[in-house]
Design a protein around this motif. Structure first.
Motif, PDB file in Angstrom:
ATOM      1  N   SER A 161     113.701 106.424 -60.972  1.00 27.98           N
ATOM      2  CA  SER A 161     114.576 106.644 -59.826  1.00 27.98           C
ATOM      3  C   SER A 161     114.790 105.396 -58.984  1.00 27.98           C
ATOM      4  O   SER A 161     115.598 105.403 -58.057  1.00 27.98           O
ATOM      5  N   MET A 162     114.064 104.322 -59.305  1.00 24.86           N
ATOM      6  CA  MET A 162     114.257 103.048 -58.614  1.00 24.86           C
ATOM      7  C   MET A 162     114.243 101.940 -59.661  1.00 24.86           C
ATOM      8  O   MET A 162     114.204 102.210 -60.865  1.00 24.86           O
ATOM      9  N   GLY A 163     114.289 100.693 -59.206  1.00 27.98           N
ATOM     10  CA  GLY A 163     114.382  99.570 -60.122  1.00 27.98           C
ATOM     11  C   GLY A 163     113.260  99.544 -61.143  1.00 27.98           C
ATOM     12  O   GLY A 163     112.090  99.775 -60.814  1.00 27.98           O
ATOM     13  N   VAL A 164     113.613  99.246 -62.405  1.00 25.19           N
ATOM     14  CA  VAL A 164     112.635  99.161 -63.495  1.00 25.19           C
ATOM     15  C   VAL A 164     112.161  97.714 -63.577  1.00 25.19           C
ATOM     16  O   VAL A 164     112.954  96.802 -63.800  1.00 25.19           O
ATOM     17  N   CYS A 165     110.852  97.495 -63.398  1.00 25.02           N
ATOM     18  CA  CYS A 165     110.365  96.112 -63.322  1.00 25.02           C
ATOM     19  C   CYS A 165     109.227  95.793 -64.281  1.00 25.02           C
ATOM     20  O   CYS A 165     108.740  94.656 -64.283  1.00 25.02           O
ATOM     21  N   SER A 166     108.807  96.720 -65.130  1.00 29.39           N
ATOM     22  CA  SER A 166     107.778  96.380 -66.115  1.00 29.39           C
ATOM     23  C   SER A 166     107.981  97.188 -67.397  1.00 29.39           C
ATOM     24  O   SER A 166     108.300  98.372 -67.354  1.00 29.39           O
ATOM     25  N   ILE A 167     107.809  96.502 -68.522  1.00 28.26           N
ATOM     26  CA  ILE A 167     107.918  97.099 -69.855  1.00 28.26           C
ATOM     27  C   ILE A 167     106.915  96.402 -70.756  1.00 28.26           C
ATOM     28  O   ILE A 167     106.807  95.175 -70.730  1.00 28.26           O
ATOM     29  N   HIS A 168     106.175  97.159 -71.565  1.00 23.23           N
ATOM     30  CA  HIS A 168     105.309  96.535 -72.567  1.00 23.23           C
ATOM     31  C   HIS A 168     105.214  97.424 -73.797  1.00 23.23           C
ATOM     32  O   HIS A 168     104.878  98.606 -73.696  1.00 23.23           O
ATOM     33  N   SER A 169     105.524  96.840 -74.947  1.00 18.27           N
ATOM     34  CA  SER A 169     105.410  97.517 -76.238  1.00 18.27           C
ATOM     35  C   SER A 169     103.951  97.507 -76.673  1.00 18.27           C
ATOM     36  O   SER A 169     103.264  96.489 -76.568  1.00 18.27           O
ATOM     37  N   ASN A 170     103.475  98.656 -77.157  1.00 23.13           N
ATOM     38  CA  ASN A 170     102.094  98.743 -77.614  1.00 23.13           C
ATOM     39  C   ASN A 170     101.947  98.012 -78.951  1.00 23.13           C
ATOM     40  O   ASN A 170     102.582  98.392 -79.931  1.00 23.13           O
ATOM     41  N   PRO A 171     101.118  96.957 -79.025  1.00 25.51           N
ATOM     42  CA  PRO A 171     100.999  96.189 -80.263  1.00 25.51           C
ATOM     43  C   PRO A 171     100.161  96.878 -81.333  1.00 25.51           C
ATOM     44  O   PRO A 171     100.124  96.432 -82.477  1.00 25.51           O
ATOM     45  N   HIS A 172      99.480  97.981 -80.970  1.00 23.25           N
ATOM     46  CA  HIS A 172      98.573  98.656 -81.898  1.00 23.25           C
ATOM     47  C   HIS A 172      99.149  99.948 -82.456  1.00 23.25           C
ATOM     48  O   HIS A 172      98.710 100.409 -83.511  1.00 23.25           O
ATOM     49  N   ARG A 173     100.091 100.527 -81.760  1.00 22.94           N
ATOM     50  CA  ARG A 173     100.591 101.842 -82.140  1.00 22.94           C
ATOM     51  C   ARG A 173     102.120 101.824 -82.112  1.00 22.94           C
ATOM     52  O   ARG A 173     102.739 101.634 -81.066  1.00 22.94           O
ATOM     53  N   GLU A 174     102.708 102.011 -83.276  1.00 20.59           N
ATOM     54  CA  GLU A 174     104.156 101.908 -83.413  1.00 20.59           C
ATOM     55  C   GLU A 174     104.865 102.953 -82.553  1.00 20.59           C
ATOM     56  O   GLU A 174     104.399 104.077 -82.405  1.00 20.59           O
ATOM     57  N   HIS A 175     105.989 102.541 -81.992  1.00 19.60           N
ATOM     58  CA  HIS A 175     106.917 103.370 -81.209  1.00 19.60           C
ATOM     59  C   HIS A 175     106.473 103.620 -79.774  1.00 19.60           C
ATOM     60  O   HIS A 175     107.270 104.119 -78.978  1.00 19.60           O
ATOM     61  N   ILE A 176     105.226 103.295 -79.403  1.00 16.95           N
ATOM     62  CA  ILE A 176     104.751 103.601 -78.056  1.00 16.95           C
ATOM     63  C   ILE A 176     105.142 102.470 -77.098  1.00 16.95           C
ATOM     64  O   ILE A 176     104.883 101.300 -77.341  1.00 16.95           O
ATOM     65  N   LEU A 177     105.751 102.873 -75.991  1.00 15.08           N
ATOM     66  CA  LEU A 177     106.278 101.934 -75.008  1.00 15.08           C
ATOM     67  C   LEU A 177     105.873 102.410 -73.620  1.00 15.08           C
ATOM     68  O   LEU A 177     105.927 103.605 -73.323  1.00 15.08           O
ATOM     69  N   ALA A 178     105.458 101.462 -72.757  1.00 18.56           N
ATOM     70  CA  ALA A 178     105.118 101.796 -71.369  1.00 18.56           C
ATOM     71  C   ALA A 178     106.107 101.106 -70.441  1.00 18.56           C
ATOM     72  O   ALA A 178     106.450  99.939 -70.650  1.00 18.56           O
ATOM     73  N   THR A 179     106.564 101.830 -69.419  1.00 18.81           N
ATOM     74  CA  THR A 179     107.470 101.249 -68.433  1.00 18.81           C
ATOM     75  C   THR A 179     106.989 101.611 -67.037  1.00 18.81           C
ATOM     76  O   THR A 179     106.348 102.632 -66.810  1.00 18.81           O
ATOM     77  N   GLY A 180     107.325 100.736 -66.076  1.00 14.40           N
ATOM     78  CA  GLY A 180     106.963 100.972 -64.686  1.00 14.40           C
ATOM     79  C   GLY A 180     108.100 100.585 -63.769  1.00 14.40           C
ATOM     80  O   GLY A 180     108.995  99.817 -64.135  1.00 14.40           O
ATOM     81  N   SER A 181     108.055 101.098 -62.543  1.00 16.30           N
ATOM     82  CA  SER A 181     109.202 100.982 -61.650  1.00 16.30           C
ATOM     83  C   SER A 181     108.751 100.928 -60.198  1.00 16.30           C
ATOM     84  O   SER A 181     107.610 101.263 -59.862  1.00 16.30           O
ATOM     85  N   TYR A 182     109.675 100.508 -59.338  1.00  8.85           N
ATOM     86  CA  TYR A 182     109.445 100.625 -57.907  1.00  8.85           C
ATOM     87  C   TYR A 182     109.250 102.080 -57.484  1.00  8.85           C
ATOM     88  O   TYR A 182     108.783 102.340 -56.374  1.00  8.85           O
ATOM     89  N   ASP A 183     109.607 103.031 -58.333  1.00  9.12           N
ATOM     90  CA  ASP A 183     109.429 104.446 -57.977  1.00  9.12           C
ATOM     91  C   ASP A 183     107.980 104.911 -58.066  1.00  9.12           C
ATOM     92  O   ASP A 183     107.683 106.092 -57.872  1.00  9.12           O
TER      93      ASP A 183
END
Length: 440
Positions: free
Chosen positions: A225-247
């Protein structure tokens, strides 16, 4: 019962505002850590300048009577927005990528010196374009593949640029407008490096397939709901992605279905950086701006079980905006020091009291939004303590306990902290209200 304990090992004053810290991921240089700083000089109100400094440290836990962290180099630079080490050696040495406020990407090579230490020297650089700040960068080498090393970077014009290191040159392969406002973050999928993710101040998370060209994204998510400012692909498990935001939320995704996240965890502060553990696939480190640093356990969410990720530990000793954080690959030897443990329960995630007005700021100072409603109440107000399923499973095969070395940095108090986290998984059911407790 399980135990979780964070302990400060050392604090270093970076003099200028600290916003990024990175341990070298290469085994032979795992004791090396770099820290970048950003300072806005307002001497000229119309044309403020942004200066920075790159610090290089080495960590030696064998020194019994001296602090373990030693500064070995400092380089005055343009203001630094992001640092990332290449995960593999390039040109037979480690490379550190740096995103600067003058719109330049610099690559610094790490070399051994005659006194047995190390030093950085700039080996390649390229400008992204006029009138822009380089805001983030990521390497394509997250799973150790050095066959075609590339860098993706995002900038203050909302653009992404993919850079190649082919033929001893750092050159742009493609550049395109990705977001309406600042593109805070860009990241590769480490499992398919033709896929790139980006997040911007337009509150959008997007995916891009470099084989199809940048004419249109493969998906656009408005789940944050607010600006997206962090993303990291999991190097150990395919397809898993983490994102973070000002929200103030960390979302976990399956890259094959970006319509709905696997989980949503309220962490009580804008999520500026996320880092998966270099070995243990379910541990995620979050730098949460106004609410410190937290370690999340993501196994149940990644396995498809609904609910937020439990928070195993919180490091709360910084007194300013929590921006930079990273795990070290360096193994810790010996028992923890005898200093008192810091608070590690999720108590700090309860609804804020007394925060009538909070200014959310990025290191560029271009995002400055008051978060209060008409009655003066702090918003978002959905940061109640996270209910953690218990018991929390272990982090890996035969892992009865875990000791990790970490570094974190905070902005206005210009501080770098080195700390350790010791954890023994819970062995019996523990109430969500109790949370993990420090061992005696």
């Amino acid at each position: 019962m399980g135990s979780s304990r964070t302990r400060n090992l050392q604090v270093f004053d970076t003099e200028l505002s600290a916003d990024t810290v990175e341990w070298c991921p290469l085994p032979h240089y795992a004791h090396i850590v770099a820290c970048g700083t950003y300072q806005l000089q307002k001497d000229d109100e119309k044309n403020p300048s942004r200066i920075g400094r790159l610090y290089l440290f080495q960590f030696d836990q064998q020194q019994s009577f001296t602090p373990p962290l030693t500064e070995i180099q400092r380089i005055d630079t343009p203001a630094i927005l992001d640092l990332k080490w290449c995960h593999t050696e390039i040109y037979d040495r480690p490379l550190l990528g740096m995103a600067t406020a003058c719109g330049e990407i610099q690559l610094h090579g790490l070399r051994d010196t005659q006194d047995g230490r190390c030093a950085l020297e700039c080996v390649l650089s390229t400008e992204l374009g006029p009138n822009r700040l380089a805001l983030s960068l990521d390497w394509s080498t997250g799973r150790g593949d050095s066959s075609d090393p590339r860098v993706v970077t995002s900038d203050s014009t909302g653009s992404l640029t993919v850079l190649s290191l082919a033929e001893d040159n750092l050159s742009a392969v493609s550049q395109w407008k990705a977001h309406d406002f600042e593109a805070w973050i860009s990241a590769f999928s480490y499992w398919d490096t033709q896929l790139v993710y980006s997040g911007g101040d337009d509150c959008k998370l997007k995916g891009w397939d470099l084989r199809m060209g940048p004419s249109s994204p493969t998906f656009t998510s408005k789940r944050h709901s607010m600006g997206v400012c962090s993303i990291h692909s999991n190097p150990h498990r395919e397809h898993i992605l983490a994102t973070g935001s000002y929200d103030e939320n960390v979302l976990l995704w399956d890259g094959r279905n970006m319509r709905q996240p696997l989980s949503e965890t309220a962490v009580g502060g804008g999520v500026w950086r996320l880092k998966w553990h270099p070995v243990h696939e379910h541990l995620l480190l979050a730098a949460c701006m106004h609410n410190d640093f937290h370690i999340l356990h993501c196994q149940q969410a990644a396995d498809g079980n609904e609910g937020p990720c439990p928070i195993l530990a919180s490091y709360i000793l910084h007194n300013s905006l929590a921006y930079g954080a990273d795990w070290s690959r360096l193994p810790l030897s010996g028992p923890p020091p005898s200093s008192p443990p810091t608070e590690t329960t999720p108590a700090s995630l309860t609804e804020p009291k007394g925060h009538l007005r909070i200014q959310y700021e990025s290191p560029t100072a271009s995002f400055d939004t008051s978060l209060e409603d008409e009655c003066g109440r702090y918003i978002p107000d959905h940061t109640a303590a996270v209910s953690a399923p218990a018991p929390v499973p272990g982090v890996g095969d035969n892992s009865a306990s875990l000791s990790c070395l970490l570094a974190s940095c905070s902005f206005y108090d210009h501080m770098l902290h080195v700390w350790r986290w010791d954890w023994s998984p819970e062995t019996e059911t523990q109430s969500a209200e109790t949370g993990p407790t420090p061992s005696s």
